[in-house]
Write a protein that holds these residues in place. Structure first.
Motif, PDB file in Angstrom:
ATOM      1  N   GLU A   1      -3.016  -9.751  58.631  1.00 17.24           N
ATOM      2  CA  GLU A   1      -3.340 -11.134  58.306  1.00 17.24           C
ATOM      3  C   GLU A   1      -2.269 -12.130  58.712  1.00 17.24           C
TER       4      GLU A   1
ATOM      5  N   ASN B   1     -11.528  -5.441  52.369  1.00 18.76           N
ATOM      6  CA  ASN B   1     -10.876  -6.203  53.432  1.00 18.76           C
ATOM      7  C   ASN B   1     -11.891  -6.777  54.421  1.00 18.76           C
ATOM      8  N   THR B   2     -12.640  -7.766  53.945  1.00 16.04           N
ATOM      9  CA  THR B   2     -13.529  -8.527  54.827  1.00 16.04           C
ATOM     10  C   THR B   2     -13.276  -9.997  54.514  1.00 16.04           C
ATOM     11  N   ASP B   3     -13.843 -10.899  55.292  1.00 18.54           N
ATOM     12  CA  ASP B   3     -13.601 -12.317  55.013  1.00 18.54           C
ATOM     13  C   ASP B   3     -14.026 -12.667  53.598  1.00 18.54           C
TER      14      ASP B   3
ATOM     15  N   LEU C   1      -7.978  -7.197  62.510  1.00 20.83           N
ATOM     16  CA  LEU C   1      -8.718  -7.338  61.256  1.00 20.83           C
ATOM     17  C   LEU C   1      -7.791  -7.280  60.050  1.00 20.83           C
ATOM     18  N   ASN C   2      -6.694  -6.531  60.176  1.00 22.56           N
ATOM     19  CA  ASN C   2      -5.879  -6.248  58.999  1.00 22.56           C
ATOM     20  C   ASN C   2      -4.517  -6.933  58.962  1.00 22.56           C
TER      21      ASN C   2
ATOM     22  N   ARG D   1      -7.834 -14.116  47.286  1.00 27.97           N
ATOM     23  CA  ARG D   1      -6.799 -15.159  47.377  1.00 27.97           C
ATOM     24  C   ARG D   1      -7.047 -16.259  46.367  1.00 27.97           C
TER      25      ARG D   1
ATOM     26  N   VAL E   1     -11.293 -10.980  51.113  1.00 26.97           N
ATOM     27  CA  VAL E   1      -9.979 -11.603  51.227  1.00 26.97           C
ATOM     28  C   VAL E   1     -10.002 -13.009  50.641  1.00 26.97           C
TER      29      VAL E   1
ATOM     30  N   THR F   1      -9.653 -11.247  58.591  1.00 30.14           N
ATOM     31  CA  THR F   1     -11.087 -11.450  58.780  1.00 30.14           C
ATOM     32  C   THR F   1     -11.465 -12.916  58.868  1.00 30.14           C
TER      33      THR F   1
END
Lengths: 417, 315
Positions: free
Chosen positions: B118, A175-177, B115-116, A184, A180, B124
């Motif tokens: 979304e 779960n970081t940029d 952060l979580n 996606r 994610v 993020t």
């Protein structure tokens, strides 16, 4: 009419005279040399300086030595933004190198680089938000990055899954940029290639156990698992996944191509795993960069961002060389000119740069093939890199396929249509 | 020359935005004695509310109502106020360092939620394209920034005037009374619990306002803007400037942010480029050194608390 022509002629003459720019030419760098990213940032900063030194060895930009002005972001967006603004306003830089994390690069881009019409080239920021911003026209073309985007990674993952005939894939991602964005895109790509997703599960870093995440991912009995993780957490997840009866048809992101990961899980359990990675392009330019780097630093260029920051700096300086007046606009436009796909190929190092400068002065277009291979920026300022696929054979990490930059670009084009 | 002016305008915008948060903390710590170590969390709530209310609409993310700037500011204050009521009711029974630990934990939690979650915050990736009102009214970065500085100055001016009025009112004297001796204050029929909550909520609303001004200026918000270091910076500004003095709070913001940024500029000028990669450490040392010296020379901050007697009590 004649007066106008006269003025134009005067402008041309004056323009040529003004070719002699003020020395030295400054290049701004905003990098995290202290704070949580300090260790990574310090090596990146030194490599950026190395690129400037090599350019100066080849005579600098338009006969001027280049001065590398480094400012620390401390990994904080407000500090980075202030440093960038100070470089632009007080030092008069027309191009910025940096930052490392997307959380700093993006504020710098939106609040400093674009409004001040200054080019920003990042070595390392991977967030998809930049591409989104560029597609909306909000970067006005001032944004580039020499870090190959996640775009090709998800495409490669989806290709491996469907090429292997898997139909129901679970996805576990960090779960970081980075994670994610990648997950996606993978979801979209896999649909395009005819596969399907049974579960998308994000995990947070540095937990003792990921039983809950793994259990959730096991729902819907997937026939394969796409894992976007880093070695330590990735090993925990994989062990729990296999222990709870998950399939050993693993497709893993390049961040797991590490002996730490293989050993922590046990190679014997990973014989059906497949992965992909940015291939070091098989080009003499990459080897020659690696050699020069070792001579200068006494160690090989292992570590994130080193190849890409070298190319970021060199491309900007070549674009300055090709400019008359050095402005953000001319650098922005000339970056295209020095990475033109049909240009004459030039290579890194003082000799290569000297040759590039000679070709530019003859008015030729060139194509810089650097430490990360041939840079081909798309309209959003993103680059692609060649890819390879790999698996484990016993303990041995063996290559199973290679896709050149052109093939990767074709795959992505097909997926984006 | 224009470069210097342009940079100064930019510098003033950022330091005054910090200054707003320092004013909020000053109400809590300086006047009421509440050890709020969760500044970053309440700033984040204001910032995200601004982004959701005024930002462009996006698929898969809540919000994007494209409301006007002022509505964003008001909304940010309301949102951080509501969360402060909840946090305050739960934690204000705690005193001093216990309150600090609790609020610190809450700020970290808020950052992790950003952060979580979304759907609300973009996770993020953050939220991009948040409008800056000055861009619609002026051309060119300097004019736009000058206009935004004007906006910030108006907000700072109003906040400052309101706080000065408040702390010099009977209610403000009650804050100090509670800070000095709670039992004495309650023996006079005051309700410390209630007043502490009021001061906490009001302070947090001002922090939310600061966060809202920040995102609108930068045009982007991400969870990485609200790490605990932000809380530390705001606290340093207050302590250096002088607690329980609103002028000191603003001065502290200017001085500390000035030290933080000019130290980087100085290092980039005087350190030879070969060892500049190690300059980051020197900058941290320089910042620490200046702060320690300031506190040794001026232990109560640059401008400390002023004695004040009710204007009705003058003979």
């Amino acid at each position: 009419m004649f007066r106008k022509l006269g003025l134009a002629a005067f402008a041309v003459a004056f323009g040529t005279a003004a070719y002699a720019v003020d020395c030295p030419i400054k290049l701004g760098a905003i990098l995290p040399v202290s704070g949580p990213m300090g260790q990574v940032g310090e090596r990146i900063a030194e490599t950026g300086l190395f690129a400037v030194e090599q350019f100066n060895e080849a005579g600098g930009v338009q006969g001027c030595p280049v001065e590398y002005v480094l400012r620390d972001t401390q990994g904080q967006s407000a500090v980075g933004v202030d440093a960038a603004k100070s470089l632009v306003d007080l030092d008069g830089v027309q191009a910025l190198i940096g930052a490392v994390s997307s959380g700093v690069s993006l504020p710098v881009l939106t609040s400093v680089a674009v409004p001040s019409k200054v080019v920003q080239v990042s070595c390392c920021s991977s967030s998809e938000s930049f591409t989104a911003l560029a597609e909306e026209g909000k970067t006005e073309g001032y944004w580039f990055r020499t870090y190959a985007t996640n775009r090709s990674q998800s495409a490669m993952g989806a290709k491996l899954v469907t090429d292997s005939g898997f139909e129901r894939t679970a996805v576990i991602y960090v779960n970081t940029d980075f994670g994610v964005g990648l997950a996606r895109r993978f979801e979209q790509d896999i649909a395009k290639l005819g596969g399907s997703i049974t579960a998308m599960v994000a995990y947070n870093e540095s937990q003792q156990s990921y039983r809950a995440e793994v259990t959730k991912a096991l729902e819907g009995s997937p026939d394969s698992l796409y894992l976007v993780a880093f070695p330590v957490d990735g090993a925990t997840i994989t062990r729990e996944w296999l222990a709870l009866g998950g399939t050993d048809n693993l497709i893993v992101n390049n961040s797991l191509r590490s002996d730490d990961y293989f050993q922590a899980v046990g190679s014997q359990y990973l014989q059906n795993m497949q992965g992909y990675d940015s291939a070091q392009p098989r080009l003499p330019s990459v080897d020659s960069f690696n050699e020069m780097f070792e001579v200068r630093f006494d160690n090989p260029p292992n570590g994130p961002g080193l190849h890409s920051v070298y190319d970021a700096v060199t491309v900007v300086l070549l674009a300055m060389e090709a400019s008359g007046d050095i402005t953000g606009d001319s650098i922005r436009d000339n970056i295209r000119l020095v990475t033109s796909p049909d240009g004459i190929e030039v290579f890194p190092g003082p000799d290569g740069i000297a040759r590039a400068k000679a070709l530019l002065s003859e008015g030729k277009t060139i194509r810089y093939v650097g430490a990360t291979g041939a840079l081909a920026f798309d309209e959003n300022g993103d680059v692609q890199a060649p890819k390879m696929t790999w698996k484990l054979d016993g303990d041995e990490n063996v290559e199973t396929g290679y896709l050149s930059t052109a093939e990767v670009a074709e795959l992505i084009k097909m997926l984006d249509e | 020359m224009i470069g210097l002016v342009s940079y100064l305008v930019f510098f003033l915008i950022l330091s005054l935005i910090f200054g707003v948060a320092v004013l909020g903390l000053n109400l809590q710590w300086g006047f009421t004695g509440l050890f709020n170590a969760g500044v970053a969390g309440f700033t984040a709530i204001g910032a995200y509310t601004m982004a959701i209310l005024t930002g462009p609409s996006r698929d898969a993310v809540f919000g994007g109502f494209e409301l006007p700037f002022v509505a964003g500011l008001v909304g940010a204050m309301i949102a951080s106020g509501i969360s402060a009521v909840i946090v305050g009711l739960a934690t204000l029974k705690l005193r001093h360092e216990y309150l600090a630990v609790a609020t610190f934990g809450i700020a970290v939690t808020i950052q992790l939620v950003c952060l979580n979650w979304e759907y609300l915050t973009g996770g993020t990736l953050g939220l991009i394209g948040i409008p800056n009102p000055s861009k619609a009214w002026a051309e060119g970065p300097l004019a736009q920034n000058a206009l935004y500085l004007l906006v910030v100055l108006v907000v700072v001016g109003l906040t400052f005037a309101a706080l000065e009025r408040i702390v010099k009112s009977p209610w403000g004297r009650m804050l100090k009374a509670i800070r000095e001796d709670e039992i004495a204050a309650s023996s006079l029929g005051k309700s410390p619990e209630r007043v502490r909550l009021e001061a906490f909520v009001l302070g947090c609303m001002i922090m939310g306002l600061s966060g809202a001004l920040y995102v609108s200026f930068i045009g982007y918000v991400s969870p990485w803007d609200f790490l605990p270091i932000l809380t530390f910076q705001i606290w340093t500004m207050l302590i250096v400037g002088g607690s329980a003095n609103n002028r000191g709070a603003l001065l502290g913001a200017l001085i500390v942010w000035g030290v933080w940024t000019t130290s980087g500029f100085v290092i980039s000028r005087i350190v030879p480029s070969e060892i500049q990669a190690q300059g980051g450490a020197m900058q941290a040392v320089l910042i620490g050194f200046i702060l320690v010296v300031t506190l040794l020379v001026r232990p109560r901050g640059l401008i400390g608390e002023e004695l004040y007697v009710s204007r009705h009590a003058r003979s």
